[in-house]
Design an enzyme around this catalytic site. Sequence first.
Site, short mmCIF file in Angstrom:
data_model
loop_
_atom_site.label_atom_id
_atom_site.label_comp_id
_atom_site.label_asym_id
_atom_site.label_seq_id
_atom_site.Cartn_x
_atom_site.Cartn_y
_atom_site.Cartn_z
N LYS A 17 13.38 -10.44 -52.67
CA LYS A 17 12.87 -11.68 -53.23
C LYS A 17 12.47 -12.62 -52.11
O LYS A 17 12.96 -12.44 -50.99
CB LYS A 17 13.93 -12.33 -54.12
CG LYS A 17 15.20 -12.69 -53.35
CD LYS A 17 16.11 -13.54 -54.13
CE LYS A 17 15.66 -15.00 -54.08
NZ LYS A 17 16.79 -15.94 -54.11
N ASP B 57 17.27 -7.47 -57.16
CA ASP B 57 17.88 -8.74 -57.55
C ASP B 57 19.37 -8.50 -57.39
O ASP B 57 19.99 -7.78 -58.19
CB ASP B 57 17.55 -9.07 -59.01
CG ASP B 57 18.11 -10.43 -59.40
OD1 ASP B 57 19.30 -10.68 -59.12
OD2 ASP B 57 17.36 -11.25 -59.97
N HIS B 58 19.96 -9.07 -56.34
CA HIS B 58 21.33 -8.64 -56.01
C HIS B 58 22.34 -9.05 -57.09
O HIS B 58 23.42 -8.49 -57.16
CB HIS B 58 21.74 -9.11 -54.61
CG HIS B 58 22.14 -10.54 -54.51
ND1 HIS B 58 21.24 -11.56 -54.41
CD2 HIS B 58 23.37 -11.13 -54.47
CE1 HIS B 58 21.89 -12.71 -54.32
NE2 HIS B 58 23.19 -12.48 -54.36
N HIS C 57 17.66 -14.54 -60.52
CA HIS C 57 19.04 -14.10 -60.80
C HIS C 57 19.54 -14.58 -62.18
O HIS C 57 20.07 -13.81 -62.96
CB HIS C 57 20.01 -14.63 -59.75
CG HIS C 57 19.62 -14.32 -58.34
ND1 HIS C 57 19.17 -13.08 -57.95
CD2 HIS C 57 19.61 -15.07 -57.22
CE1 HIS C 57 18.92 -13.09 -56.65
NE2 HIS C 57 19.17 -14.29 -56.18
N1 LIG Z 1 18.77 -13.98 -45.52
C1 LIG Z 1 19.18 -13.92 -46.77
O1 LIG Z 1 20.35 -14.17 -47.10
C2 LIG Z 1 18.24 -13.52 -47.85
C3 LIG Z 1 16.94 -13.19 -47.58
N2 LIG Z 1 16.10 -12.78 -48.57
C4 LIG Z 1 14.72 -12.42 -48.30
O2 LIG Z 1 14.69 -11.35 -47.36
C5 LIG Z 1 13.56 -11.47 -46.51
C6 LIG Z 1 14.04 -11.58 -45.06
O3 LIG Z 1 14.86 -12.72 -44.93
P1 LIG Z 1 15.66 -13.05 -43.60
O4 LIG Z 1 16.27 -11.83 -43.02
O5 LIG Z 1 16.53 -14.19 -43.92
O6 LIG Z 1 14.49 -13.54 -42.65
P2 LIG Z 1 14.48 -13.62 -41.06
O7 LIG Z 1 13.44 -14.61 -40.71
O8 LIG Z 1 15.84 -13.76 -40.51
O9 LIG Z 1 13.94 -12.18 -40.63
C7 LIG Z 1 12.61 -11.78 -40.79
C8 LIG Z 1 12.44 -10.41 -40.19
O10 LIG Z 1 11.09 -10.00 -40.31
C9 LIG Z 1 10.61 -9.59 -39.02
N3 LIG Z 1 9.18 -9.87 -38.96
C10 LIG Z 1 8.56 -11.05 -39.12
N4 LIG Z 1 7.21 -10.90 -39.00
C11 LIG Z 1 7.01 -9.59 -38.78
C12 LIG Z 1 5.86 -8.80 -38.58
N5 LIG Z 1 4.62 -9.32 -38.60
N6 LIG Z 1 6.02 -7.48 -38.37
C13 LIG Z 1 7.25 -6.92 -38.35
N7 LIG Z 1 8.37 -7.61 -38.54
C14 LIG Z 1 8.26 -8.92 -38.74
C15 LIG Z 1 11.44 -10.41 -38.05
O11 LIG Z 1 11.57 -9.81 -36.81
P3 LIG Z 1 10.65 -10.06 -35.55
O12 LIG Z 1 10.53 -11.52 -35.36
O13 LIG Z 1 11.39 -9.32 -34.49
O14 LIG Z 1 9.36 -9.40 -35.89
C16 LIG Z 1 12.80 -10.33 -38.74
O15 LIG Z 1 13.39 -9.08 -38.46
C17 LIG Z 1 12.81 -12.71 -46.99
O16 LIG Z 1 11.89 -12.29 -47.97
C18 LIG Z 1 13.91 -13.52 -47.67
O17 LIG Z 1 13.41 -14.40 -48.63
C19 LIG Z 1 16.54 -12.66 -49.86
C20 LIG Z 1 17.83 -12.99 -50.20
C21 LIG Z 1 18.78 -13.47 -49.24
O1 LIG Z 2 19.44 -15.09 -53.59
C1 LIG Z 2 20.17 -15.99 -53.22
O2 LIG Z 2 21.48 -15.93 -53.53
C2 LIG Z 2 22.44 -16.66 -52.78
C3 LIG Z 2 23.69 -16.71 -53.64
O3 LIG Z 2 24.14 -15.40 -53.85
P1 LIG Z 2 25.68 -15.12 -54.16
O4 LIG Z 2 25.74 -13.66 -54.30
O5 LIG Z 2 26.44 -15.65 -52.98
O6 LIG Z 2 26.00 -15.88 -55.40
C4 LIG Z 2 21.96 -18.06 -52.45
O7 LIG Z 2 22.86 -18.64 -51.52
C5 LIG Z 2 20.59 -17.98 -51.81
O8 LIG Z 2 20.10 -19.29 -51.59
C6 LIG Z 2 19.63 -17.24 -52.70
O9 LIG Z 2 18.41 -17.02 -52.00
#
Ligand SMILES: NC(=O)C1=CN([C@@H]2O[C@H](COP(=O)(O)OP(=O)(O)OC[C@H]3O[C@@H](n4cnc5c(N)ncnc54)[C@H](OP(=O)(O)O)[C@@H]3O)[C@@H](O)[C@H]2O)C=CC1
Ligand SMILES: O=C1O[C@H](COP(=O)(O)O)[C@@H](O)[C@H](O)[C@H]1O
Length: 489
Positions: free
Chosen positions: A151, A180-181, A243
Amino acid sequence: MEHFQQVEPFDYVIFGATGDLTMRKLLPALYNRLRMGQIPDDACIIGAARTELDREAYVARARDALQRFLPSDILSPGLVERFLARLDYVTLDSSHEGPQWETLKSLLAKAQPDRVRVYYFATAPQLYGGISENLHRYGLITPNSRVVLEKPIGTDMATATAINDGVGQYFPEKQIYRIDHYLGKETVQNILALRFANPLMNAAWSAEHIESVQITAVETVGVEGRAAYYDTSGALRDMIQNHLLQVLCLVAMEAPDSLEADAVRNAKLAVLNALRPITDATAATETVRAQYTAGVVDGENVPGYLEELGKPSTTETYAAVRAWVDTPRWKNVPFYIRTAKRSGRKVSEIVITFRPAATTMFGATPASNRLVLRVQPNEGVELRLNVKNPALDVYNLHTADLDAKIRMEGGMPFPDSYERLLLDAVRGDPVLFIRRDEVEAAWRWAEPILDAWKHDKVPMQTYSAGSYGPEQATRLLAGHGDIWHEAAE
Ligand SMILES: NC(=O)C1=CN([C@@H]2O[C@H](COP(=O)(O)OP(=O)(O)OC[C@H]3O[C@@H](n4cnc5c(N)ncnc54)[C@H](OP(=O)(O)O)[C@@H]3O)[C@@H](O)[C@H]2O)C=CC1
Ligand SMILES: O=C1O[C@H](COP(=O)(O)O)[C@@H](O)[C@H](O)[C@H]1O
């Protein structure tokens, strides 16, 4: 542990391998599944991101992540090394063509071409179409390949369509797994068991007996390191459009013919399509939005959202909605949904309030039966019943709670929701993933609310960090004589 079956050998390619999600959730989840004996020794996990790293440097990051995000008592050095031996890494800009794709191809070519491949897109959703195109260009999409999409699937219908079209050009829908976790959470999966395996519940599960439904997911954390993302999202897009609507669907849906993915998804889709539209004219009475101001959470002073962000913003960190499912089963039953950052506690739960007994034989009207499905913490099911007050000679009632704690055998903690979902993608079981038409139906309902908010049809309220939310959310229920259920600490 024998109830966890090993899956067939696979290659898991994680795009976004250096990111927060991979480090905090995906690698720990895969480690745990290896610990449970579910991951075969010849499985491979290949990380891909732009950061220049060789395999050793990536393995070092992964080791740090396991140490940081998993409790030390489950980190056995031997298992950690066995897990890390499964890892590889490719430096690659996923939105461009280039020789690194050939490197990825050669890593995948080490295995038989019919081996299961899962491509997990844990990166910005704008990149999903480009990654899919490159996977196609380099001949990496096999009949046994699946793609998992994180997402958010868009910020509105137009962007969701662009993402779905971009991926759908190269992957048929049956190979697309939108994660969708919340669907991986034990109590959420239990909704179907509770409703359809218990005739007692099934018989009472309609407007005839149910007065209202509450779905709550509130948390103590603020936007942490994700302010850039969160400020373009807000509570409704971040939690409700996906969610909490999925949870609502499981509570409200008709019995599916089977637990096959499409049977369950069709039943959920019917609920989404039956949601009464909220318009500019009704948004002010059916929705509440708010931002947190400075306050105290878990005994610590925390800044307000705008201070944390360092700039003005109209993004809500709290959202509450009174939703209506316009089907005969749910005629005139309000579904109250709310979510918040920087709440006073972290709770996700579903509360079903039944209609009170009509009898007058006990004097006062008996309290309503109330069923609470605790998603987290303390996963379990609680049912409030009326019983005779044993402390009195006269026939007075008081309430007693039946409390069924749901536990794993041997007191093991529940697997994180990602653990089951990551391996469902390997198994090729999409039942806990979202179909494209569900995403679109959810946007069709959510978008007019966002539009009404954008056009200031609903004032932005405030609430102190650490509180239960704004006063207006209490009023949303008061009109129907309801109050929010606040779980005991
Ligand atoms: N973090 C969370 O708790 C959650 C995240 N998500 C979703 O998961 C996804 C990732 O989130 P998150 O890990 O927080 O994001 P981050 O910004 O921490 O990580 C993004 C990742 O994508 C890589 N990246 C960015 N651009 C490129 C590119 N052009 N080519 C290859 N790799 C690329 C980055 O590495 P590098 O810069 O080395 O390329 C990095 O590994 C998003 O869609 C977010 O909405 C969903 C639920 C929860
Ligand atoms: O997807 C998301 O969920 C978390 C909350 O997840 P939970 O399993 O801890 O209830 C939320 O913090 C985050 O903003 C949202 O992107």
